[in-house]
Design an enzyme around this catalytic site. Structure first.
Site, short mmCIF file in Angstrom:
data_model
loop_
_atom_site.label_atom_id
_atom_site.label_comp_id
_atom_site.label_asym_id
_atom_site.label_seq_id
_atom_site.Cartn_x
_atom_site.Cartn_y
_atom_site.Cartn_z
N HIS A 1 -13.19 8.03 0.74
CA HIS A 1 -14.51 7.42 0.86
C HIS A 1 -14.79 6.58 -0.38
CE1 HIS A 1 -15.86 10.81 3.82
NE2 HIS A 1 -14.79 10.16 4.22
N ASP B 1 -12.85 5.36 8.18
CA ASP B 1 -13.04 4.23 7.26
C ASP B 1 -14.15 3.29 7.70
OD1 ASP B 1 -10.83 5.27 5.90
OD2 ASP B 1 -9.44 4.12 7.15
P1 GDP Z 1 -15.16 5.81 4.75
O1 GDP Z 1 -13.87 6.53 4.75
O2 GDP Z 1 -15.83 5.84 6.07
O3 GDP Z 1 -16.08 6.23 3.63
O4 GDP Z 1 -14.81 4.27 4.49
P2 GDP Z 1 -13.78 3.70 3.38
O5 GDP Z 1 -14.42 3.81 2.07
O6 GDP Z 1 -12.42 4.29 3.56
O7 GDP Z 1 -13.65 2.20 3.87
C1 GDP Z 1 -14.75 1.34 3.91
C2 GDP Z 1 -14.47 0.15 2.98
O8 GDP Z 1 -15.40 -0.87 3.24
C3 GDP Z 1 -14.63 0.49 1.50
O9 GDP Z 1 -13.71 -0.25 0.77
C4 GDP Z 1 -16.07 0.05 1.20
O10 GDP Z 1 -16.26 -0.30 -0.15
C5 GDP Z 1 -16.15 -1.17 2.06
N1 GDP Z 1 -17.49 -1.48 2.59
C6 GDP Z 1 -18.46 -0.63 3.00
N2 GDP Z 1 -19.49 -1.31 3.53
C7 GDP Z 1 -19.15 -2.63 3.45
C8 GDP Z 1 -19.79 -3.82 3.89
O11 GDP Z 1 -20.86 -3.83 4.46
N3 GDP Z 1 -19.11 -4.98 3.66
C9 GDP Z 1 -17.91 -5.03 3.05
N4 GDP Z 1 -17.33 -6.21 2.88
N5 GDP Z 1 -17.28 -3.91 2.65
C10 GDP Z 1 -17.89 -2.72 2.86
P1 IMO Z 2 -11.91 8.84 6.27
O1 IMO Z 2 -12.76 10.05 5.99
C1 IMO Z 2 -8.73 6.95 8.57
C2 IMO Z 2 -5.70 9.59 10.34
C3 IMO Z 2 -4.32 9.39 9.71
C4 IMO Z 2 -3.45 9.75 10.90
C5 IMO Z 2 -4.22 10.90 11.56
C6 IMO Z 2 -3.74 12.28 11.16
O2 IMO Z 2 -11.52 8.08 5.07
O3 IMO Z 2 -12.51 8.02 7.35
P2 IMO Z 2 -3.83 13.70 8.92
O4 IMO Z 2 -3.31 13.41 7.55
O5 IMO Z 2 -5.30 13.97 8.96
O6 IMO Z 2 -3.05 14.77 9.64
O7 IMO Z 2 -3.57 12.35 9.76
O8 IMO Z 2 -5.56 10.74 11.15
N1 IMO Z 2 -6.79 9.85 9.37
C7 IMO Z 2 -7.65 8.93 8.93
N2 IMO Z 2 -7.72 7.61 9.17
N3 IMO Z 2 -9.65 7.53 7.78
C8 IMO Z 2 -9.60 8.85 7.54
O9 IMO Z 2 -10.55 9.50 6.83
C9 IMO Z 2 -8.55 9.62 8.10
N4 IMO Z 2 -8.20 10.92 8.06
C10 IMO Z 2 -7.12 11.05 8.84
O10 IMO Z 2 -4.13 8.07 9.30
O11 IMO Z 2 -3.41 8.69 11.82
MG MG Z 3 -11.82 6.16 4.37
#
Ligand code: GDP
Ligand code: IMO
Ligand code: MG
Length: 454
Positions: A58, A30
């Site tokens: 994502h 994340d």
């Molecule tokens: P990923 O799994 O690595 O793609 O990340 P996620 O999408 O799960 O989580 C990142 C969160 O941060 C999302 O809700 C994005 O919209 C948000 N986000 C990304 N870049 C920024 C930033 O620079 N500032 C803020 N406030 N939010 C951001």
């Molecule tokens: P993105 O791509 C955050 C974590 C789960 C759990 C562990 C194992 O959005 O960054 P699983 O279901 O894969 O067997 O869970 O890994 N986990 C993540 N945490 N972002 C993710 O993906 C994750 N994918 C798995 O929360 O602790």
């Molecule tokens: Mg994510």
């Protein structure tokens, strides 16, 4: 080499053109990988997922519209690009089709999606097994579990990821995407598999049962719908490279969740770093020229396992609220902590990061003082090396460097020089400690809220 032919000198050797870029998470997921992939996609011909499955979430914000992608590569949001699900991904076809329908209903052109025939299928019994194993690990009185305190559940996303990858390793019980198009063969595979799964689930205390008939009725129509997208993606990617096309690899999950190099056993079940790209796509690692390591300006983690800099206090709550730190996949509140550069430096090393992308810097506005973890003390010994073992890492006490914060809102900054001095000093500190230049700084979720200086 033929007799009489001379050995090429090193200068004659034609190095492969490094036309690939990878975007990978350097923390516990994340970090904002989706946003970075979306931003870079215009410069590439295909965006390729190589690991994980619907455990990924994502989020991409385009012109105020938020999209949450789980299985579909984030590049789908840019028209005319291929979005490739490589062989290393585990695909829940029902989740994938729902996601595609959801995107199409919002006007996204999903015709660029391609799925490897060798990707593995997450079957309904994998999800039941994921849930049953997690429940067993949480249950204090479970047989064979001595100390319930030390046998927590992993805190998985319950998407069936671990059991599906386990079947990939078991081989005989594995179902691949290509099998969905071969009903007779699939039937032969599913009969013994369902027998084994039912016995296993019963042993795990689950009341769920699955029949081969039910599984076929579920899988075959889904396979038919996906049929136009199913291909040999290894040849597809190599053909693209041979004709000078550029590939962008989108990592799911993140380095510290890597099954080999993460905080085992509190990890996911795939190779999440660039090391997973060759196995998960068939493209050799030497093709990758740029590796963007994505780093959130602080730390978060969903699920269980050590998070050395965790702040279970007002600081953590404040960052969680400002950063909207609730999971994209499960909606769970994310655990929050200060930036851990011991962890980031380790992940940058594993990935061979050529650039860093620092995300959510805007969230840290308003603190008088910020803390950055620069070393650990483990059993009284100070170290600047990461400890990729959950038990040992649990005992690591962070050693912090305090830095001054900044009060200004950063969301309108478009150049590094626009940032207040506190924020610039924070970035300098990261660059210096990790030893990798920062190419991207993100100051808001929208595409436009980004500083790109690469
Ligand atoms: P990923 O799994 O690595 O793609 O990340 P996620 O999408 O799960 O989580 C990142 C969160 O941060 C999302 O809700 C994005 O919209 C948000 N986000 C990304 N870049 C920024 C930033 O620079 N500032 C803020 N406030 N939010 C951001
Ligand atoms: P993105 O791509 C955050 C974590 C789960 C759990 C562990 C194992 O959005 O960054 P699983 O279901 O894969 O067997 O869970 O890994 N986990 C993540 N945490 N972002 C993710 O993906 C994750 N994918 C798995 O929360 O602790
Ligand atoms: Mg994510």
């Amino acid at each position: 080499m033929h007799r009489g032919q001379t050995m090429p000198s090193p200068t004659d050797v034609n190095l492969p053109s490094r036309s690939c870029t990878a975007v990978v998470g350097l923390q516990w997921g994340d970090e904002g990988k989706g946003k970075v992939v979306d931003l870079l996609t215009p410069g590439f011909d295909a965006v390729v997922r190589y690991n994980g499955g619907a455990n990924a979430g994502h989020s991409v914000v385009v012109k105020g519209e938020r999209y949450a992608l789980h299985l579909v590569p984030s590049g789908i949001l840019s028209a005319g690009k291929l979005a490739v699900i490589g062989n290393g991904v585990v695909v829940d076809p029902e989740v994938l089709l729902k996601e595609l329908d959801g995107l199409a209903s919002r006007g996204v052109d999903v015709s660029g999606l391609v799925i490897s025939d060798r990707a593995h299928v997450v079957m309904p019994y994998h999800k039941a097994e994921d849930v049953a194993r997690e429940e067993m690990r949480s249950f204090a009185g479970a047989p064979g579990i001595g100390n319930p305190e030390s046998h927590q559940a992993i805190g998985t996303t319950k998407r069936g990821i671990g059991p599906c990858y386990a079947d990939k390793a078991y081989r005989a019980t594995a179902v691949r995407v290509g099998d969905l198009l071969r009903p007779e063969m699939l039937k032969k595979k599913l009969e013994p598999t369902c027998f084994i799964k039912n016995a296993l689930l019963k042993g795990l205390g689950s009341t769920s049962t699955f029949s081969a008939r039910e599984m076929l009725d579920w899988a075959i129509p889904l396979g038919q719908r996906l049929k136009p997208c199913i291909r040999d993606t290894t040849y597809l990617l190599h053909d693209m490279l041979a004709s000078g096309k550029r590939l962008l690899f989108e990592g799911a999950n993140a380095a510290l969740l890597d099954v080999d190099h993460g905080t085992h056993p509190f990890v996911t079940s795939s190779s999440t770093t660039v090391l997973g790209i060759p196995a998960g796509t068939g493209v050799p690692g030497g093709r990758i020229g740029v590796v963007l390591g994505v780093v959130k300006a602080y730390s978060t983690r969903v699920g269980n396992g050590p998070l050395p800099t965790e702040q279970i206090n007002d600081i953590g709550n404040r960052i969680r609220e400002r950063g909207r730190e609730f999971g994209t996949t499960t909606g769970r509140p994310r655990r929050v902590g200060w930036l851990d550069l011991v962890a980031v430096k380790y992940s940058a090393m594993l990935n061979g990061a050529t650039h860093l992308s620092i995300m959510l810097l805007d969230v840290l506005s308003g603190f008088d003082e910020l803390r950055i973890c620069t070393a650990y003390r483990v059993d009284g010994v100070q170290t600047d090396r990461f400890v990729p073992d959950a038990d040992l890492l649990d005992r690591a006490e962070p050693v912090y460097t305090a830095v001054r914060g900044w009060s200004e809102d950063l969301t309108a900054c478009r150049k590094r020089s626009d940032l207040p001095s506190g924020a610039r000093a924070y970035l300098d500190h990261i660059e210096q400690a990790v030893g990798v230049p920062i190419g991207i700084v993100s100051v808001g979720p929208d595409r436009a809220q980004t500083i790109v200086e690469m």
